[in-house]
Enzyme design. Structure first.
Site, PDB file in Angstrom:
ATOM      1  N   GLY A 148       2.892  14.387 -12.284  1.00 44.60           N
ATOM      2  CA  GLY A 148       3.964  15.334 -11.998  1.00 44.60           C
ATOM      3  C   GLY A 148       5.287  14.653 -11.673  1.00 44.60           C
ATOM      4  N   GLU A 174       6.797  14.000 -14.932  1.00 48.60           N
ATOM      5  CA  GLU A 174       7.154  15.311 -15.481  1.00 48.60           C
ATOM      6  C   GLU A 174       8.397  15.879 -14.791  1.00 48.60           C
ATOM      7  OE1 GLU A 174       3.094  16.537 -14.727  1.00 48.60           O
ATOM      8  OE2 GLU A 174       2.810  16.985 -16.848  1.00 48.60           O
ATOM      9  N   ALA A 189       1.583  15.045  -8.663  1.00 52.21           N
ATOM     10  CA  ALA A 189       1.250  16.192  -7.832  1.00 52.21           C
ATOM     11  C   ALA A 189       0.324  15.700  -6.722  1.00 52.21           C
ATOM     12  CB  ALA A 189       0.563  17.253  -8.681  1.00 52.21           C
ATOM     13  N   GLU A 225      -3.282  11.601 -15.276  1.00 54.05           N
ATOM     14  CA  GLU A 225      -4.162  12.733 -14.936  1.00 54.05           C
ATOM     15  C   GLU A 225      -5.545  12.578 -15.562  1.00 54.05           C
ATOM     16  OE1 GLU A 225      -1.035  13.011 -16.074  1.00 54.05           O
ATOM     17  OE2 GLU A 225       0.057  14.589 -15.002  1.00 54.05           O
TER      18      GLU A 225
HETATM   19  N1  CO8 Z   1      -1.342  12.704  -4.238  1.00 59.48           N
HETATM   20  C1  CO8 Z   1      -1.643  12.583  -2.936  1.00 59.48           C
HETATM   21  N2  CO8 Z   1      -1.542  11.416  -2.256  1.00 59.48           N
HETATM   22  C2  CO8 Z   1      -1.144  10.320  -2.949  1.00 59.48           C
HETATM   23  C3  CO8 Z   1      -0.816  10.378  -4.318  1.00 59.48           C
HETATM   24  C4  CO8 Z   1      -0.909  11.650  -4.988  1.00 59.48           C
HETATM   25  N3  CO8 Z   1      -0.589  11.844  -6.263  1.00 59.48           N
HETATM   26  N4  CO8 Z   1      -0.463   9.146  -4.720  1.00 59.48           N
HETATM   27  C5  CO8 Z   1      -0.538   8.348  -3.651  1.00 59.48           C
HETATM   28  N5  CO8 Z   1      -0.941   9.048  -2.579  1.00 59.48           N
HETATM   29  C6  CO8 Z   1      -1.159   8.557  -1.217  1.00 59.48           C
HETATM   30  C7  CO8 Z   1      -2.436   7.760  -1.105  1.00 59.48           C
HETATM   31  O1  CO8 Z   1      -3.557   8.610  -0.967  1.00 59.48           O
HETATM   32  C8  CO8 Z   1      -2.151   6.926   0.110  1.00 59.48           C
HETATM   33  O2  CO8 Z   1      -2.319   7.724   1.269  1.00 59.48           O
HETATM   34  P1  CO8 Z   1      -3.212   7.198   2.519  1.00 59.48           P
HETATM   35  O3  CO8 Z   1      -2.445   5.982   2.996  1.00 59.48           O
HETATM   36  O4  CO8 Z   1      -3.191   8.339   3.459  1.00 59.48           O
HETATM   37  O5  CO8 Z   1      -4.552   6.848   1.954  1.00 59.48           O
HETATM   38  C9  CO8 Z   1      -0.650   6.642   0.002  1.00 59.48           C
HETATM   39  O6  CO8 Z   1      -0.133   7.639  -0.868  1.00 59.48           O
HETATM   40  C10 CO8 Z   1      -0.351   5.286  -0.601  1.00 59.48           C
HETATM   41  O7  CO8 Z   1      -1.043   5.202  -1.835  1.00 59.48           O
HETATM   42  P2  CO8 Z   1      -1.977   3.960  -2.241  1.00 59.48           P
HETATM   43  O8  CO8 Z   1      -2.593   3.339  -1.022  1.00 59.48           O
HETATM   44  O9  CO8 Z   1      -2.891   4.415  -3.320  1.00 59.48           O
HETATM   45  O10 CO8 Z   1      -0.860   2.954  -2.810  1.00 59.48           O
HETATM   46  P3  CO8 Z   1      -1.077   1.771  -3.863  1.00 59.48           P
HETATM   47  O11 CO8 Z   1       0.213   1.023  -3.845  1.00 59.48           O
HETATM   48  O12 CO8 Z   1      -2.339   1.037  -3.612  1.00 59.48           O
HETATM   49  O13 CO8 Z   1      -1.250   2.506  -5.287  1.00 59.48           O
HETATM   50  C11 CO8 Z   1      -0.697   4.133  -6.981  1.00 59.48           C
HETATM   51  C12 CO8 Z   1      -0.185   3.197  -5.862  1.00 59.48           C
HETATM   52  C13 CO8 Z   1      -1.201   3.298  -8.164  1.00 59.48           C
HETATM   53  C14 CO8 Z   1       0.513   4.957  -7.428  1.00 59.48           C
HETATM   54  C15 CO8 Z   1      -1.838   5.049  -6.459  1.00 59.48           C
HETATM   55  O14 CO8 Z   1      -1.414   5.654  -5.255  1.00 59.48           O
HETATM   56  C16 CO8 Z   1      -2.220   6.158  -7.408  1.00 59.48           C
HETATM   57  O15 CO8 Z   1      -2.906   5.916  -8.390  1.00 59.48           O
HETATM   58  N6  CO8 Z   1      -1.792   7.418  -7.088  1.00 59.48           N
HETATM   59  C17 CO8 Z   1      -2.169   8.572  -7.869  1.00 59.48           C
HETATM   60  C18 CO8 Z   1      -1.426   8.630  -9.169  1.00 59.48           C
HETATM   61  C19 CO8 Z   1      -1.872   9.828  -9.970  1.00 59.48           C
HETATM   62  O16 CO8 Z   1      -3.000   9.941 -10.399  1.00 59.48           O
HETATM   63  N7  CO8 Z   1      -0.924  10.772 -10.205  1.00 59.48           N
HETATM   64  C20 CO8 Z   1      -1.214  11.975 -10.958  1.00 59.48           C
HETATM   65  C21 CO8 Z   1      -1.585  13.085 -10.034  1.00 59.48           C
HETATM   66  S1  CO8 Z   1      -2.129  14.560 -10.890  1.00 59.48           S
HETATM   67  C22 CO8 Z   1      -0.711  15.284 -11.409  1.00 59.48           C
HETATM   68  O17 CO8 Z   1       0.376  14.861 -11.142  1.00 59.48           O
HETATM   69  C23 CO8 Z   1      -0.892  16.561 -12.226  1.00 59.48           C
HETATM   70  C24 CO8 Z   1       0.394  17.346 -12.366  1.00 59.48           C
HETATM   71  C25 CO8 Z   1       0.204  18.643 -13.059  1.00 59.48           C
HETATM   72  C26 CO8 Z   1      -0.847  19.495 -12.402  1.00 59.48           C
HETATM   73  C27 CO8 Z   1      -0.791  20.895 -12.905  1.00 59.48           C
HETATM   74  C28 CO8 Z   1      -1.888  21.733 -12.250  1.00 59.48           C
HETATM   75  C29 CO8 Z   1      -1.886  23.169 -12.716  1.00 59.48           C
END
Ligand code: CO8
Length: 257
Positions: free
Chosen positions: A108, A111, A65, A131
Site C-alpha cells: 500500500g 500504491e 497497509a 503482498e
Molecule cells: N504492517 C504492520 N506493521 C508493520 C508493517 C506493516 N506493513 N511493516 C513493518 N511493520 C512493523 C513491524 O511489525 C515492526 O514492529 P514491531 O517492532 O512492533 O515488531 C516494525 O514495523 C519494524 O519492522 P521490522 O522489524 O520488520 O523492520 P525491518 O527493518 O527488519 O524490515 C521490512 C523492514 C522489510 C519493510 C519489513 O518490515 C516488512 O517486510 N514489512 C512488511 C512489508 C509488506 O509486506 N507490506 C505489504 C503489506 S500488505 C498491503 O500493503 C496490501 C495493500 C492493499 C490491501 C487491500 C485490502 C483490501
C-alpha cells in the site's frame, strides 16, 4: 485540525503531509487513511496551498497497509466495508501532489506513492508489491497503476515475486520521476513544489486533468480533451500575463484568474 498519525503543515504555498508512525514503518492503518485523505482535501480547499507533498521518514515512506490491523479480518468484513476504497479520495484532489519517498514504499505504500502525480525518490528508496508473500495481492492499485506506470512485464515481476526494486531501477522503469541523494530529498522536493506553486493554478490543474485523462480515455478522446483544455486557457488572465511577460522579458505574475 490535529492529527495523530500524520503531521500537516503548510508554508509558501506548499502543504506537506508527513506520515508519522515510525514504530510501524509508517504502516497505513484506517486512521492514517482517514487523516491523510482529510488533510489532503483540506489543503485542496485551502486557497493558500497550491501544491501538496506527501512524505514519510528516512526509513520508510510506508511499508504497506497495516498487516496487524488486517490479519484477522474476514472476507465479509473487508468486502462490506469496501476496504481501502477510501484512498480514492486522494485521487480526486485537484491540486498537484508530489510523493517524496525515502526508504520502504511497499504494498500500500508503493500504491499510495503512485496515487500522487509524480514521485521524487531518495537514492535509498525501495519499492515493491510484496503482498504475494502474505497470501494476498495488491488491493490499492498495485496491479493497475503499477502496470500502467511500468508495463506488464515489470509489474508482473514485482507482483508475482514480491521483490523490491531500488530507486535507480524504479526511475529506469518509469515509476519514479527523479532520484536525488537521501539528504537532499525534502529540499529538492520543496524546490520542485515551489516552482509549481509559482505557476497559474488554472494551468497546473489543467495539466493534471489532461495527463490523468491519458489513463482513462482513448487517444482521440484524450487529445480532444487536451485541446479543449488548452483552448479554455485563452479565456484566462494568466494566459495573457504569461505570454505578455515572455515578450516583455520579465517573470510572469499569475493571479489564478
Ligand atoms: N504492517 C504492520 N506493521 C508493520 C508493517 C506493516 N506493513 N511493516 C513493518 N511493520 C512493523 C513491524 O511489525 C515492526 O514492529 P514491531 O517492532 O512492533 O515488531 C516494525 O514495523 C519494524 O519492522 P521490522 O522489524 O520488520 O523492520 P525491518 O527493518 O527488519 O524490515 C521490512 C523492514 C522489510 C519493510 C519489513 O518490515 C516488512 O517486510 N514489512 C512488511 C512489508 C509488506 O509486506 N507490506 C505489504 C503489506 S500488505 C498491503 O500493503 C496490501 C495493500 C492493499 C490491501 C487491500 C485490502 C483490501
Amino acid at each position: 485540525m490535529s492529527y495523530e498519525t500524520i503531521l500537516a503543515e503548510s508554508s509558501e504555498g506548499i502543504g506537506t503531509l508527513t506520515i508519522n508512525r515510525p514504530g510501524a514503518l509508517n504502516a497505513l492503518n484506517s486512521q492514517v487513511l482517514a487523516e491523510l485523505t482529510s488533510a489532503a482535501e483540506a489543503f485542496d480547499a485551502d486557497p493558500e496551498v497550491r501544491v501538496i507533498v506527501i512524505t514519510g521518514n528516512e526509513k520508510a515512506f510506508a511499508a504497506g497497509a497495516d498487516i496487524k490491523e488486517m490479519a484477522e479480518k474476514s472476507y465479509a468484513e473487508v468486502y462490506l466495508a469496501d476496504w481501502f476504497a477510501g484512498w480514492d479520495r486522494l485521487t480526486r484532489v485537484r491540486k498537484p501532489i508530489i510523493a517524496a519517498v525515502a526508504g520502504y514504499a511497499l504494498g500500500g505504500g508503493c500504491e499510495l506513492a503512485m496515487m500522487a502525480d509524480f514521485i521524487i525518490a531518495a537514492d535509498t528508496a525501495k519499492f515493491g508489491q510484496p503482498e504475494i508473500n502474505l497470501g494476498v495481492m495488491p488491493g490499492m492499485g498495485g496491479s493497475q497503476r503499477l502496470t500502467r506506470a511500468i508495463g506488464k512485464a515489470k509489474a508482473m515481476d514485482l507482483c508475482l515475486t514480491g521483490r523490491f526494486i531500488g530507486a535507480e531501477e524504479a526511475e529506469r522503469s518509469g515509476l519514479v520521476a527523479r532520484v536525488v541523494p537521501a539528504d537532499e530529498l525534502l529540499a529538492e522536493t520543496r524546490k520542485a513544489a515551489a516552482g509549481i506553486a509559482q505557476k497559474s493554478l488554472l494551468a497546473t490543474i489543467g495539466v493534471k486533468e489532461a495527463v490523468n485523462a491519458a489513463f482513462e480515455t482513448t487517444l482521440s478522446q484524450g487529445l480532444l480533451f487536451e485541446r479543449r483544455t488548452f483552448h479554455a486557457a485563452f479565456g484566462t488572465q494568466d494566459q495573457k500575463e504569461g505570454m505578455r511577460a515572455f515578450s516583455e522579458k520579465r517573470e510572469a505574475k499569475f493571479t489564478d484568474s
